[in-house]
Design an enzyme around this catalytic site. Structure first.
Site, mmCIF file in Angstrom:
data_model
loop_
_atom_site.group_PDB
_atom_site.id
_atom_site.type_symbol
_atom_site.label_atom_id
_atom_site.label_comp_id
_atom_site.label_asym_id
_atom_site.label_seq_id
_atom_site.Cartn_x
_atom_site.Cartn_y
_atom_site.Cartn_z
ATOM 1 N N ASP A 1 17.289 -5.972 56.299
ATOM 2 C CA ASP A 1 17.284 -5.577 54.895
ATOM 3 C C ASP A 1 17.061 -4.062 54.832
ATOM 4 O OD1 ASP A 1 16.562 -5.010 52.296
ATOM 5 O OD2 ASP A 1 15.336 -6.803 52.045
ATOM 6 N N ASP B 1 28.013 0.386 51.120
ATOM 7 C CA ASP B 1 28.781 -0.363 50.118
ATOM 8 C C ASP B 1 27.921 -1.513 49.589
ATOM 9 O OD1 ASP B 1 31.037 -1.099 48.642
ATOM 10 O OD2 ASP B 1 31.854 -2.343 50.245
ATOM 11 N N GLY C 1 32.644 -6.541 57.141
ATOM 12 C CA GLY C 1 32.981 -5.550 58.166
ATOM 13 C C GLY C 1 34.259 -4.763 57.944
ATOM 14 N N ASP D 1 23.429 -5.086 58.044
ATOM 15 C CA ASP D 1 23.560 -5.972 56.876
ATOM 16 C C ASP D 1 22.511 -7.076 56.971
ATOM 17 O OD1 ASP D 1 26.078 -6.380 54.691
ATOM 18 O OD2 ASP D 1 24.754 -8.110 54.927
ATOM 19 N N LYS E 1 27.890 3.166 47.078
ATOM 20 C CA LYS E 1 28.356 2.489 45.860
ATOM 21 C C LYS E 1 27.281 2.608 44.774
ATOM 22 C CE LYS E 1 29.432 -2.087 46.101
ATOM 23 N NZ LYS E 1 30.805 -2.548 46.158
HETATM 24 N N1 SAM Z 1 31.568 -2.852 53.006
HETATM 25 C C1 SAM Z 1 31.660 -4.271 53.302
HETATM 26 C C2 SAM Z 1 33.033 -4.527 53.878
HETATM 27 O O1 SAM Z 1 33.871 -3.668 53.747
HETATM 28 O O2 SAM Z 1 33.258 -5.585 54.468
HETATM 29 C C3 SAM Z 1 31.425 -5.127 52.074
HETATM 30 C C4 SAM Z 1 30.002 -5.060 51.628
HETATM 31 S S1 SAM Z 1 29.622 -6.295 50.444
HETATM 32 C C5 SAM Z 1 30.392 -5.685 49.000
HETATM 33 C C6 SAM Z 1 27.939 -5.999 50.095
HETATM 34 C C7 SAM Z 1 27.013 -6.313 51.248
HETATM 35 O O3 SAM Z 1 25.724 -5.806 50.923
HETATM 36 C C8 SAM Z 1 26.808 -7.807 51.522
HETATM 37 O O4 SAM Z 1 27.276 -8.137 52.804
HETATM 38 C C9 SAM Z 1 25.285 -7.996 51.440
HETATM 39 O O5 SAM Z 1 24.775 -8.869 52.427
HETATM 40 C C10 SAM Z 1 24.810 -6.575 51.670
HETATM 41 N N2 SAM Z 1 23.444 -6.321 51.180
HETATM 42 C C11 SAM Z 1 22.972 -6.501 49.928
HETATM 43 N N3 SAM Z 1 21.659 -6.169 49.873
HETATM 44 C C12 SAM Z 1 21.316 -5.746 51.132
HETATM 45 C C13 SAM Z 1 20.102 -5.268 51.696
HETATM 46 N N4 SAM Z 1 18.989 -5.169 50.978
HETATM 47 N N5 SAM Z 1 20.094 -4.942 53.019
HETATM 48 C C14 SAM Z 1 21.229 -5.068 53.774
HETATM 49 N N6 SAM Z 1 22.404 -5.514 53.274
HETATM 50 C C15 SAM Z 1 22.453 -5.847 51.962
#
Ligand code: SAM
Length: 296
Positions: free
Chosen positions: A97, A122, A54, A81, A162
């Site tokens: 998802d 991200d 978050g 997320d 990203k």
């Molecule tokens: N932007 C966030 C922050 O500032 O706290 C960090 C994000 S973290 C690098 C990447 C996130 O992508 C993870 O929490 C992961 O659960 C989520 N993620 C990966 N694949 C996903 C998907 N198919 N659907 C939703 N979330 C996904």
């Protein structure tokens, strides 16, 4: 390894805890905004895709709703997320998802016809270490985010996502260029040089005339043939690339001493937000039980 060693090795990790950010990623969004100025008073509705834990939602609330997140209640932020996220004031959460139609539909539903001004993503997969697979999954996340964006973003709006800068970056750039007037690949100073991560900053959403977003035809088909993957001649594009953030600031790949300012004592800070449902919680419970049993 002591608990301060990561504080020494990773300046942005340490500054994030000192600033009350849930993750060091906060600085990446702040540094991107320093360059592109997309967090301005025109922004009222935002989607934060792949938002847990978050820190980007925190940046969005602090910049757009005010320091406590309560000042400007007109600004609406939706965070999505796979993982549950501890609540934040002014942020509506959807757990799901982003590659699933049902999640995309709940996000679209949430806006009830009022378009978003900004969509950020991200998203990162759990990396396997097999670079081709990691880059491919990352690209699929970006395309899923773009598909959702085509349903919710207003014309002229901004999309930030990203990417992993691999061999398909020109193809992604070409796909994004279909929808946005300006597309730039940016690397904030807080993103480690050793990582192939970068961010596509896509400004001025202007889908092609007659384009109708559809869930039935997501941009997720994997029909990359040799031609689209290896453009030649005039189809070959050079992706504009820019480094951003205050470049005289801290280098995210460098180790810094714990004492940065004369006369100021180093204070260890616990992480701002502990994971709320970590996969290792059962191990912690067993360890606590064992310790209790030993004591009695
Ligand atoms: N932007 C966030 C922050 O500032 O706290 C960090 C994000 S973290 C690098 C990447 C996130 O992508 C993870 O929490 C992961 O659960 C989520 N993620 C990966 N694949 C996903 C998907 N198919 N659907 C939703 N979330 C996904």
């Amino acid at each position: 390894m002591g608990r301060t060693s990561k504080d020494k090795r990773d300046i942005y990790y340490r500054l994030a805890k000192e600033g009350g950010w849930r993750a060091r990623s906060a600085f990446k969004l702040l540094h991107l905004d320093e360059e592109f100025k997309f967090l301005n008073s025109d922004v009222q509705r935002v989607v934060d895709l792949c938002a847990a834990p978050g820190s980007w939602s925190q940046v969005l609330t602090r910049k757009l709703r005010g320091p406590t997140g309560q000042e400007n209640e007109n600004v609406k932020i939706v965070a999505v997320d796979l993982q549950a996220m501890a609540p934040l004031p002014g942020v509506t959460q959807i757990q799901g998802d982003i590659t699933k139609t049902s999640t995309a539909e709940s996000i679209v539903e949430h806006f009830k016809g009022e378009p978003a001004d900004l969509v950020v993503c991200d998203g990162a997969p759990d990396v396997t270490g097999l670079h081709d697979i990691d880059e491919y999954i990352q690209a699929q996340l970006l395309l899923a985010a773009l598909n959702i964006t085509t349903h919710v973003l207003k014309k002229g709006g901004t999309f930030i996502a990203k990417i992993f800068r691999g061999k398909d970056v020109s193809l992604l750039f070409a796909q994004l260029k279909i929808f946005f007037k300006e597309v730039t690949c940016a690397k904030p100073i807080s993103s480690r040089n050793s990582s192939i991560e970068a961010f596509m900053v896509c400004q001025n959403y202007s889908p092609p005339d007659g384009f109708v977003p559809t869930m039935a035809n997501p941009l997720l088909n994997c029909d990359y043939d040799a031609y689209t993957n290896q453009p030649e001649g005039p189809n070959r594009v050079i992706v504009p690339f820019i480094a951003c953030g205050d470049l005289s600031g801290f280098d995210s790949d460098k180790t810094y001493p714990l004492q940065l300012e004369d006369g100021k004592e180093y204070v260890y800070h616990r992480p701002t937000q502990e994971p709320i449902d970590p996969p290792y919680k059962e191990a912690c419970r067993l360890k606590a039980e064992n310790m209790l049993a030993k004591e009695s």
